[in-house]
Design a protein around this motif. Structure first.
Motif, PDB file in Angstrom:
ATOM      1  N   ARG A 685       0.837  -1.212   0.000  1.00 28.65           N
ATOM      2  CA  ARG A 685       0.000   0.000   0.000  1.00 28.65           C
ATOM      3  C   ARG A 685       0.865   1.252   0.000  1.00 28.65           C
ATOM      4  O   ARG A 685       0.571   2.230  -0.699  1.00 28.65           O
ATOM      5  CB  ARG A 685      -0.930  -0.004   1.207  1.00 28.65           C
ATOM      6  CG  ARG A 685      -2.056  -1.031   1.131  1.00 28.65           C
ATOM      7  CD  ARG A 685      -3.143  -0.731   2.144  1.00 28.65           C
ATOM      8  NE  ARG A 685      -2.645  -0.734   3.515  1.00 28.65           N
ATOM      9  CZ  ARG A 685      -2.610  -1.811   4.293  1.00 28.65           C
ATOM     10  NH1 ARG A 685      -3.033  -2.988   3.826  1.00 28.65           N
ATOM     11  NH2 ARG A 685      -2.154  -1.737   5.520  1.00 28.65           N
ATOM     12  N   GLU A 688       2.321   1.779  -3.382  1.00 32.29           N
ATOM     13  CA  GLU A 688       1.319   2.330  -4.287  1.00 32.29           C
ATOM     14  C   GLU A 688       1.146   3.830  -4.055  1.00 32.29           C
ATOM     15  O   GLU A 688       1.057   4.613  -5.004  1.00 32.29           O
ATOM     16  CB  GLU A 688      -0.007   1.601  -4.080  1.00 32.29           C
ATOM     17  CG  GLU A 688      -1.110   2.072  -5.013  1.00 32.29           C
ATOM     18  CD  GLU A 688      -2.414   1.340  -4.777  1.00 32.29           C
ATOM     19  OE1 GLU A 688      -3.423   1.715  -5.425  1.00 32.29           O
ATOM     20  OE2 GLU A 688      -2.438   0.404  -3.941  1.00 32.29           O
ATOM     21  N   ARG A 689       1.104   4.248  -2.795  1.00 33.95           N
ATOM     22  CA  ARG A 689       0.956   5.674  -2.488  1.00 33.95           C
ATOM     23  C   ARG A 689       2.148   6.473  -3.009  1.00 33.95           C
ATOM     24  O   ARG A 689       2.001   7.613  -3.441  1.00 33.95           O
ATOM     25  CB  ARG A 689       0.808   5.881  -0.991  1.00 33.95           C
ATOM     26  CG  ARG A 689      -0.487   5.336  -0.398  1.00 33.95           C
ATOM     27  CD  ARG A 689      -0.578   5.707   1.074  1.00 33.95           C
ATOM     28  NE  ARG A 689      -1.708   5.092   1.728  1.00 33.95           N
ATOM     29  CZ  ARG A 689      -2.953   5.560   1.715  1.00 33.95           C
ATOM     30  NH1 ARG A 689      -3.214   6.664   1.020  1.00 33.95           N
ATOM     31  NH2 ARG A 689      -3.908   4.932   2.368  1.00 33.95           N
ATOM     32  N   GLN A 694       5.763  -0.519 -11.734  1.00 38.00           N
ATOM     33  CA  GLN A 694       5.263  -1.886 -11.709  1.00 38.00           C
ATOM     34  C   GLN A 694       6.407  -2.887 -11.615  1.00 38.00           C
ATOM     35  O   GLN A 694       6.284  -3.922 -10.947  1.00 38.00           O
ATOM     36  CB  GLN A 694       4.437  -2.157 -12.967  1.00 38.00           C
ATOM     37  CG  GLN A 694       3.695  -3.494 -12.931  1.00 38.00           C
ATOM     38  CD  GLN A 694       2.722  -3.591 -11.768  1.00 38.00           C
ATOM     39  OE1 GLN A 694       1.984  -2.646 -11.500  1.00 38.00           O
ATOM     40  NE2 GLN A 694       2.731  -4.717 -11.075  1.00 38.00           N
ATOM     41  N   VAL A 697       7.396  -3.093  -8.039  1.00 40.58           N
ATOM     42  CA  VAL A 697       6.394  -3.832  -7.268  1.00 40.58           C
ATOM     43  C   VAL A 697       6.492  -5.324  -7.561  1.00 40.58           C
ATOM     44  O   VAL A 697       6.371  -6.156  -6.648  1.00 40.58           O
ATOM     45  CB  VAL A 697       4.986  -3.288  -7.587  1.00 40.58           C
ATOM     46  CG1 VAL A 697       3.911  -4.156  -6.927  1.00 40.58           C
ATOM     47  CG2 VAL A 697       4.849  -1.842  -7.121  1.00 40.58           C
TER      48      VAL A 697
END
Length: 838
Positions: A685, A688-689, A694, A697
């Protein structure tokens, strides 16, 4: 609860506001709601008179409102689903102690209500400092009586003269009764400052500079190094067993001499029955074979004692710990290349060719003594030529020592490694300015210097290797020509067996003396490495300064809390500690006596729970200001103070982004467990913020999938096992992803105060603005994406960052401008109550 607090205030009752996370409870005026969160919890209770004045005397109100306050607290606790009436924790996360002190004194505080008795157990936990060697292990229980809000744990220290760089151990609180533990400060680290010199204190006064170290007679310095090793119980035990096992091998040599004597004189030269002679020959053969198997077992066992490994570990660990705690001026004198060469070349050289060669020489000397005793017993006149060996060897060693020192290639190798290191660090500069040809030419010249030194050393070592063989050859040849005349066959009184055994003894003594001599030369070659280690391991650290600064911070924090409790809290502050500002008071900082002050008479205070942007031109003091705030730099005595509440946990992030050779997950949580970091879902999370790519991640998801254990513990795989998979993940990241990685690390760790140097320099103004909004969310929520918990357990979060661009800084709560002429000035603020005041 807020309404009940207002009623109590109107009735004249005093309300105690309970703290929940990182410090003792404060005494405020009337309870108010939070300006940042409508869900913030309150626990209100009238406190009795206290024995230790960490909480003000607010007990009982004029109208006896204690029961009503207690009811309000209970109602709020029920609403929150968790009781926070009393919290016990350490007063700081780090404590310092110095060898020679009787005990390490650790402060423990009880937060909130002191109306009831509270108990908590504590225990010491080993880290680099081991119980029984450096401190006395302790387990016990602290009891807080009614009104008592502070206590102390005393951990006894063991003072000895053994050298160790900085050591640490931990103390943990557990099993609270009548209280609960603070979220983070339920454990603390105790840093022990060693005051001994390396290798021992014998030449302590000569360890201050390289010139003084060079004047110490090298063999005496080596003896002190050997003494230091024997103080280590593991090394001492392994050394004793090694010497015993080597003496058993020496007995095998003596057995061979007597077996040869018996074989020639009794079995071969005397008449007797063939069957009896055959059995004698078989017995002699078994006497050769069976003890050899024992020698094999001994040689196989010696590596398990791991004397050299334990000694290397001690030196290399101490060297790294010393480097990490060096005074900044001392650190500047030690390059990375020198540190690497010292750990990978000098330390193994000193242990393998120093300590271990001494053990070998001791064993070989005993072997020579056994051979000499055999010759004296059976042919005493033949022992006279052996007495010449030590005299010639000593004379050669005396003249050889200075030549070995001059021919050592260590200095040339260090220069080569240093140049390679600089070229690698500045590869982009070399390529951009087309400096490759010149750099390669310079490297070739350095390599030629190394090769020349190594050639000189090889020629010297050739002479050293041939000295004793020449002496042995002359002795054996002379003994054959002269000693054979004493054999019985020539009318002498010496048996053939004795003659052959003596000849074998001469050859063996010559072989062992050659080995001893070569090993003595190897020991001589370690003197340079030993002196270098003496210089590095006796460099000054800044730990004493940090100990003083930590004690000052604790004292100032206590005084400021007491003062704050005597006044009404600001509207936005839940507790007294929330209202303690971060302050700089009349601070002046100068890097050296030849440069102008980077900061001069700076006084400023910063409210907790805000995001602060620091701007300014080049050389305006932005970096110096943040380093002083983060504890990287320490103010000089009498040059002002930096006042930070002692409960505040600070994370300082440099501008450059680095990575350890582990997976991306390891580079986010480091030494935490995933559970302590909030779980892998929280990390995703936060990524993502922060707008992580990608690819980044996906790399994180793969690393998380490789986590071992049913409870998803942190990954602990060797670099070798996954070098093909993870070796290049960091270099494949873009500059912006590296900067985002640094931000993710900070938010996952969730410190009370984050200090960042130019974190948004690689982003556009729009991207920087969005990331500052993420920092504001971290501040507003008192930690980003944490699981729902009692708001009273959360302390304010504060962020400082520097920026060259002004436009993104509008997302910060306040913007300060640094100038070398005017100092620090507030140019923009977004405060709803108090202001930052100079």
């Amino acid at each position: 609860a807020a309404a009940m607090g207002l009623a109590l205030g109107a009735a004249g009752g005093s309300v105690a506001v309970q703290d929940g996370d990182d410090d003792d409870g404060g005494i405020g005026g009337v309870g108010r709601g939070s300006s940042t969160s409508s869900k913030r919890g309150w626990c209100c209770r009238v406190l009795p008179e206290e024995k230790v004045a960490l909480l003000s005397d607010r007990g009982g109100g004029a109208d006896g409102e204690g029961g009503a306050a207690g009811g309000a607290a209970d109602a709020e606790q029920e609403a929150n689903g968790r009781c926070c009436d009393c919290i016990v924790q350490f007063s700081a996360e780090t404590f310092y102690c110095q060898e020679g002190e009787e005990a390490a004194v650790l402060g423990v505080v009880r937060l909130g209500s002191a109306a009831e008795t509270a108990r908590v157990s504590y225990t010491t936990v080993d880290a680099s400092a081991k119980a029984g060697l450096r401190y006395i292990a302790q387990e016990g229980e602290l009891v807080f009586g009614r009104g008592e809000t502070s206590s102390k744990i005393k951990v006894g220290l063991i003072d000895d003269d053994s050298y160790d760089a900085t050591l640490e151990f931990e103390v943990h609180l557990r099993n609270p009764r009548g209280a609960q533990l603070g979220r983070y400060l339920k454990a603390c680290q105790v840093i022990m400052i060693d005051d001994d010199a390396f290798p021992t204190n014998t030449y302590r006064k000569d360890m201050g500079c390289p010139e003084d170290i060079g004047r110490v007679f090298a063999p005496f310095l080596m003896m002190e190094y050997l003494r230091m090793n024997l103080k280590n119980p593991l090394v001492r035990r392994g050394t004793a067993l090694t010497l015993v096992l080597l003496q058993i091998k020496n007995l095998y040599f003596v057995l061979l001499l007597y077996l040869q004597l018996y074989l020639v004189d009794e079995v071969l030269n005397k008449s007797g029955e063939a069957q009896y002679k055959s059995r004698q020959a078989i017995a002699v053969g078994l006497g050769y074979i069976l003890p050899f198997a024992v020698c094999h077992i001994i040689d196989y066992t010696l590596p398990f004692l791991d004397v050299r490994g334990k000694s290397r570990l001690t030196l290399q660990a101490n060297l790294l710990r010393k480097f990490l705690n060096l005074h900044p001026n001392a650190r500047a004198s030690l390059s990375t290349g020198e540190l690497i060469m010292c750990m990978t070349r000098d330390v193994p050289n000193l242990v393998d060719n120093g300590l271990m060669k001494v053990l070998d020489i001791m064993a070989l000397t005993c072997k020579v003594v056994f051979a000499f005793a055999f010759i004296l017993a059976h042919n005493k006149y033949a022992a006279l030529p052996l007495c010449v060996f030590p005299i010639i060897m000593f004379a050669f060693m005396t003249t050889f020592m200075s030549r070995i020192s001059a021919a050592s290639p260590s200095r040339a190798q260090n220069a080569l490694v240093h140049m390679v290191e600089r070229i690698a660090e500045n590869r982009r500069l070399v390529e951009d300015f087309r400096l490759a040809t010149g750099m390669v030419t310079a490297i070739e010249w350095k390599i030629e210097m190394v090769n020349k030194k190594m050639g000189d050393m090889a020629r010297l070592m050739t002479h050293a290797h041939y000295l004793v063989p020449w002496l042995t050859t002359l002795l054996v040849g002379g003994y054959i020509a002269v000693g054979s005349q004493q054999v019985e066959e020539f009318g002498g009184r010496v048996t053939a067996g004795t003659f052959l055994a003596t000849l074998r003894a001469f050859q063996q003594v010559g072989k062992e003396l050659q080995t001893i001599f070569v090993q003595l030369v190897c020991i001589q070659k370690t003197f340079g490495a030993l002196r270098k280690l003496c210089m590095y391991l006796n460099l000054p650290t800044d730990l004493v300064l940090r100990k003083t600064a930590n004690e000052t911070r604790l004292t100032q924090g206590h005084e400021r809390r007491v003062k704050m409790r005597s006044t009404a809290l600001p509207r936005k502050s839940l507790f007294a500690i929330d209202a303690l500002d971060i302050e700089m008071c009349n601070l002046t900082f100068q890097y050296d006596q030849f440069s102008r002050p980077a900061l001069q008479c700076l006084s400023q205070r910063f409210e907790q729970g805000r995001v602060y942007a620091i701007t300014g031109g080049p050389r305006s003091g932005k970096s110096t200001f943040l380093k002083l705030l983060g504890g990287v730099l320490l103010p000089s005595p009498g040059q002002g103070t930096v006042c930070i509440p002692p409960n505040v946990r600070i994370l300082h992030l440099s501008h450059g982004v680095e990575a350890i050779e582990e997976s991306i997950l390891e580079n986010i949580i480091f030494d935490q467990t995933l559970e302590k970091a909030g779980g892998i879902s929280r990390i995703f999370r936060i990524c993502e913020r922060c707008g992580c790519s990608q690819a980044m991640v996906n790399q994180l998801r793969a690393a998380a999938a490789a986590a071992e254990g049913p409870k998803v513990k942190r990954i602990r795989q060797s670099v070798r096992d996954r070098i093909e998979e993870d070796a290049f993940w960091f270099v494949r990241l873009s500059d912006s992803d590296k900067a985002r990685l640094n931000l993710v690390r900070a938010l996952v760790l969730n410190p009370d105060c984050i200090i960042m140097h130019m974190p948004f320099s690689v982003f556009t103004d729009e991207e920087a603005f969005e990331l500052i909004q993420v920092l504001r969310m971290h501040v507003d929520e008192h930690g980003l994406d944490l699981e729902p918990a009692n708001e009273a357990l959360k302390r304010p979060r504060t962020v400082f960052f520097s920026s060259a661009a002004m436009d993104p800084c509008r997302a910060a709560h306040a913007v300060f401008k640094m100038s070398s002429e005017t100092g620090m000035s507030l140019i923009s603020r977004e405060f709803d109550d108090r202001q930052c005041q100079p």
